[in-house]
Design an enzyme around this catalytic site. Structure first.
Site, short mmCIF file in Angstrom:
data_model
loop_
_atom_site.label_atom_id
_atom_site.label_comp_id
_atom_site.label_asym_id
_atom_site.label_seq_id
_atom_site.Cartn_x
_atom_site.Cartn_y
_atom_site.Cartn_z
N ASP A 471 -20.20 23.72 4.60
CA ASP A 471 -20.89 24.63 3.69
C ASP A 471 -20.01 25.84 3.38
O ASP A 471 -19.03 26.11 4.08
CB ASP A 471 -22.18 25.10 4.39
CG ASP A 471 -23.31 25.39 3.43
OD1 ASP A 471 -23.04 25.57 2.24
OD2 ASP A 471 -24.48 25.47 3.88
N ASP A 541 -29.36 22.89 -3.63
CA ASP A 541 -30.35 23.27 -2.62
C ASP A 541 -31.76 23.09 -3.16
O ASP A 541 -32.73 23.26 -2.43
CB ASP A 541 -30.15 24.74 -2.22
CG ASP A 541 -29.14 24.87 -1.10
OD1 ASP A 541 -28.64 23.83 -0.62
OD2 ASP A 541 -28.84 26.01 -0.69
C1 DGJ Z 1 -26.91 26.01 2.21
C2 DGJ Z 1 -26.96 24.50 2.11
O1 DGJ Z 1 -26.86 24.10 0.80
C3 DGJ Z 1 -28.23 24.00 2.76
O2 DGJ Z 1 -28.34 22.63 2.61
C4 DGJ Z 1 -28.19 24.38 4.21
O3 DGJ Z 1 -27.14 23.71 4.84
C5 DGJ Z 1 -28.05 25.88 4.34
N1 DGJ Z 1 -26.94 26.38 3.59
C6 DGJ Z 1 -27.89 26.24 5.79
O4 DGJ Z 1 -27.58 27.55 5.96
#
Ligand code: DGJ
Length: 745
Positions: A471, A541
């Site tokens: 990430d 997300d």
């Molecule tokens: C952003 C990601 O896109 C999510 O899927 C998740 O992993 C969160 N960060 C966790 O902090």
């Protein structure tokens, strides 16, 4: 090539050309440079010491005819900022004596086959006066109809040359009208499509934030010639940059109504000094031409990505259960163990432990403001380390993956307290953050090593790990690298991305058996630059199924389903608060790299039964969805239905998805007309992924149709009244259907 012989070759070729030109007073040495794929030709002509672009489009039968052509070229091979040129050029430099203009002339070219499918053409240009070179590369992929191009700049002047603009590609196009499709959006709402007719002047899409560079705009575009883009007909050029840092593409409809497309690294707040003998490589730009609309364009890109641009592009991906949306930061060892057990009953193949599992001695990752950068196990949540949860995964024959965010740290972390100079920070200014993150200074080799070691350590300490979700949740808001001196700050953007790629490259090489997912607050790093180091990306997300129909549709234009993480989440959705039926959520996620992101324990027994069957159904259709050819049947932007399908290469199996996007009485429900089938074959059509309580499936085992009939007439949908035996049942809000189309002997 050694510097001496490089120079000698350049100078000799140049003199030869110059002499022939000056002796005869006209060009007698016209030479074609053909860059060809199975269905396209990109044609340049060397004439009067210049290289000009004459054609890019459907394959020419006799390109030699252009030797007798007296019309104007479409444009130069690679214009630079120079006295007579009035267009936005891909390159501008300050030469060692302060001169701002550059005029390229031809030095030489060569072509070689890399294998039976790939060839590379190299064209060397030099400034008329200065020893400044641009070498252009064109890699042609025959079967995929894809061309990859990039440029190397080289300074052989005696002093310093400063690159002010250093794009990679210039494509001139001539047509009556131009229509540009952009893919814009941001966190939670990526890849929205917008099309506009380009009037005179410059349209720009760009990213200036260094990281999370495919939010705002994805570095991809479609230019449709003469008419707005359509799925199955018309001429389109699609292009996408392979760069995960700041980038820019300009589309200039110039004074002669020619469209000049320039694409490359963004020069915003940037420049690059080249000392004598130094080279600079721009990013790669991938493009294709289709005269059968955006559908063919997409299939060109997809086959190229699977074969050449992602890790293991022909290997099926596992069904994932991810811990994030089911728990956020509210979990401990027993909750995770339960999730794994429940997931196993549903048939999942990979469990991914997301954010929150780590922390150092001083800080634990209880929320997003703490412990980022301290890559030890969070002892509050996992008093036994990760051993027990990994054991549970092993017991259930499930693979285990884990989340990391190695490029960033929190202020409240041991690593930041020990190394406050490791983060990007502007002296004298307030430190801006996104999600409490400080971005590490990747210009610093020590920090680069830390990033590599952070991920390596996690894998080495837990050898059962076979999947890493990587990430990065903040753009670069504080563009100052403490490692660089104050006069070199403009190099930060380029160095950050280059050094990130070197870490990714080392990781992929050191851990060849690990599956890597790229994530950047969802779809913030979905680009052809990062794909070579990853197996897949997290598309957004936003897991609301209705919005995902749109996000996944936009994403599908350039990125294949095998790489597009798509998960079933809980309702009401955390972002939109929308409640969509479980089947709808499954049907939407099943058109990508399928996974689940809720607590299985939250499902009712009936829902669990459905979910278990659906996971098995996905496994059955997975080869078609992940490796098949995509055909978009109905756009979510038109009408009340969206539909897409995948067809295998043999045209013997296909899967189609239909989603209702809005339900208004009186809306027109068109027939669903499959594409890409063999008109001469007979196909059995069976609805799959049906709910147990669904009284009637849309067809029966006897529903056999000719490919020709299916493609020309299609199958009707009903959304109210009485359902016929051969109609697609779209009764009720958020109705959806999936059907399997199989060749009959
Ligand atoms: C952003 C990601 O896109 C999510 O899927 C998740 O992993 C969160 N960060 C966790 O902090």
């Amino acid at each position: 090539m050694k510097k001496q012989s490089y120079l000698k070759t350049m100078v000799c070729s140049f003199l030869l050309l110059f002499c022939s030109y000056s002796i005869y007073g006209k060009d007698v040495n016209k030479e074609l440079i053909r860059i060809e794929t199975n269905n396209t030709t990109l044609l340049y002509i060397v004439e009067n010491g210049n290289v000009n672009n004459y054609y890019f489009g459907a394959k020419l039968k006799n390109p030699e005819d252009y030797l007798n052509y007296t019309g104007d070229p479409q444009g130069a091979l690679f214009p630079a900022f120079a006295g007579k040129s009035a267009i936005e050029a891909p390159v501008s430099v300050i030469h060692s004596n302060g001169v701002l203009s550059t005029e390229f002339i031809y030095v030489g070219h060569s072509s070689k086959a890399i294998d039976s499918n790939v060839s590379i053409t190299t064209i060397v240009l030099k400034d008329k006066v200065f020893d400044f070179y641009a070498t252009l590369f064109f890699k042609a992929f025959k079967n995929e109809d894809i061309i990859e191009t990039w440029v190397d700049y080289k300074n052989d002047e005696s002093g310093l040359v400063t690159l002010k603009n250093f794009a990679s590609a210039y494509i001139p196009v001539k047509s009556d009208k131009y229509f540009l499709t952009k893919f814009h959006g941001s966190w939670f709402g990526e890849m929205k499509m917008e099309e506009e007719q380009l009037t005179h002047g410059i349209s720009t899409i760009q990213s200036i934030q260094g990281v999370r560079t495919s939010h705002n705009f994805n570095p991809s575009f479609i230019v449709s010639l003469n008419q707005p883009a359509s799925e199955d007909c018309g001429e389109v050029i699609g292009g996408s940059l392979a760069w995960s840092g700041s980038w820019k593409m300009t589309f200039e409809n110039d004074i002669e109504s020619r469209l000049n497309i320039v694409a490359g690294i963004n020069n915003y707040a940037s420049e690059w000094p080249l000392k004598n003998g130094e080279e600079f490589q721009g990013c790669h730009f991938i493009f294709t031409y289709s005269n059968a609309g955006t559908g063919q364009m997409t299939r060109n890109f997809h086959s190229w990505v699977r074969k050449y641009a992602i890790q293991d592009g022909n290997e099926l991906r596992p069904v994932v259960l991810n811990s994030w949306e089911g728990n956020f930061f509210d979990f401990d060892e027993s909750k995770i163990i339960k999730m794994i057990k429940d997931g196993a009953k549903m048939g999942i193949e990979m469990f991914v432990l997301d954010d929150g599992w780590f922390g150092g001695n001083k800080y634990q990752r209880d929320n997003d403001g703490m412990a980022l950068g301290d890559w030890d196990v969070n002892k509050k949540r996992f008093p036994n380390g990760l051993g027990k949860v990994i054991e549970e995964a092993k017991k259930n024959k499930i693979k285990f993956g884990i989340w990391v965010e190695p490029e960033m740290v929190n202020r409240q972390s041991e690593v930041y307290e020990a190394h406050p100079d490791w983060v990007l920070k502007e002296p004298g200014r307030e430190q801006y953050t996104e999600r409490n993150n400080y971005v590490l200074d990747l210009t610093n080799p020590e920090v680069v090593n830390f990033v590599f070691e952070s991920v390596s350590k996690v894998i080495r300490q837990n050898p059962y790990i076979s999947y890493i979700k990587m990430d990065c949740n903040s753009p670069i808001y504080n563009p100052y690298a403490p490692y660089l001196d104050k006069n070199s700050q403009q190099q930060l953007w380029y160095l950050y991305t280059k050094n990130l790629y070197s870490v990714l490259d080392s990781l992929v090489k050191t851990f060849p058996d690990i599956t890597f997912q790229v994530c950047s607050s969802g779809g913030g790093r979905v680009d052809y630059g990062s794909l070579p180091y990853f197996h897949e990306f997290w598309a957004s997300d936003n897991t609301d199924a209705l919005q995902r129909v749109f996000i996944q549709n936009g994403t599908s234009y350039f990125y294949p389903s095998i790489a597009m993480g798509a998960h079933v989440a809980k309702v009401p959705n955390g972002i939109t608060q929308r409640i969509t039926p479980l089947k709808y959520r499954f049907d939407v996620a099943m058109s990508g790299r399928f996974g689940i992101e809720l607590l299985p324990a939250d499902l009712t027994p009936d829902e669990l039964t459905f979910a278990k069957a659906a996971v098995q159904t996905y496994k059955d259709i997975r080869p078609i969805v992940q490796l098949g050819n995509l055909y978009r049947l109905l756009s979510p932007y038109q009408g009340c239905l969206a539909s897409l399908m995948y067809v295998n290469d043999a045209k013997s199996k296909a899967v189609a998805f239909v989603y209702q996007t809005q339900r208004m009485f009186g809306d027109f429900y068109p027939n669903i007309k499959p594409k890409g089938l063999d008109p001469l074959k007979k196909y059995k059509v069976t609805e799959i992924n049906v709910l147990p309580e669904q009284a009637k499936k849309f067809t029966t085992e006897e529903s056999v149709f000719g490919g020709d009939f299916l493609m020309k007439n299609g199958l009707p949908c009903v959304y109210w009244g009485k359902q016929g035996p051969l109609s697609i049942n779209l009764m009720g809000e958020f109705a959806s259907a999936v059907f399997l189309i199989e060749e009959m002997p």
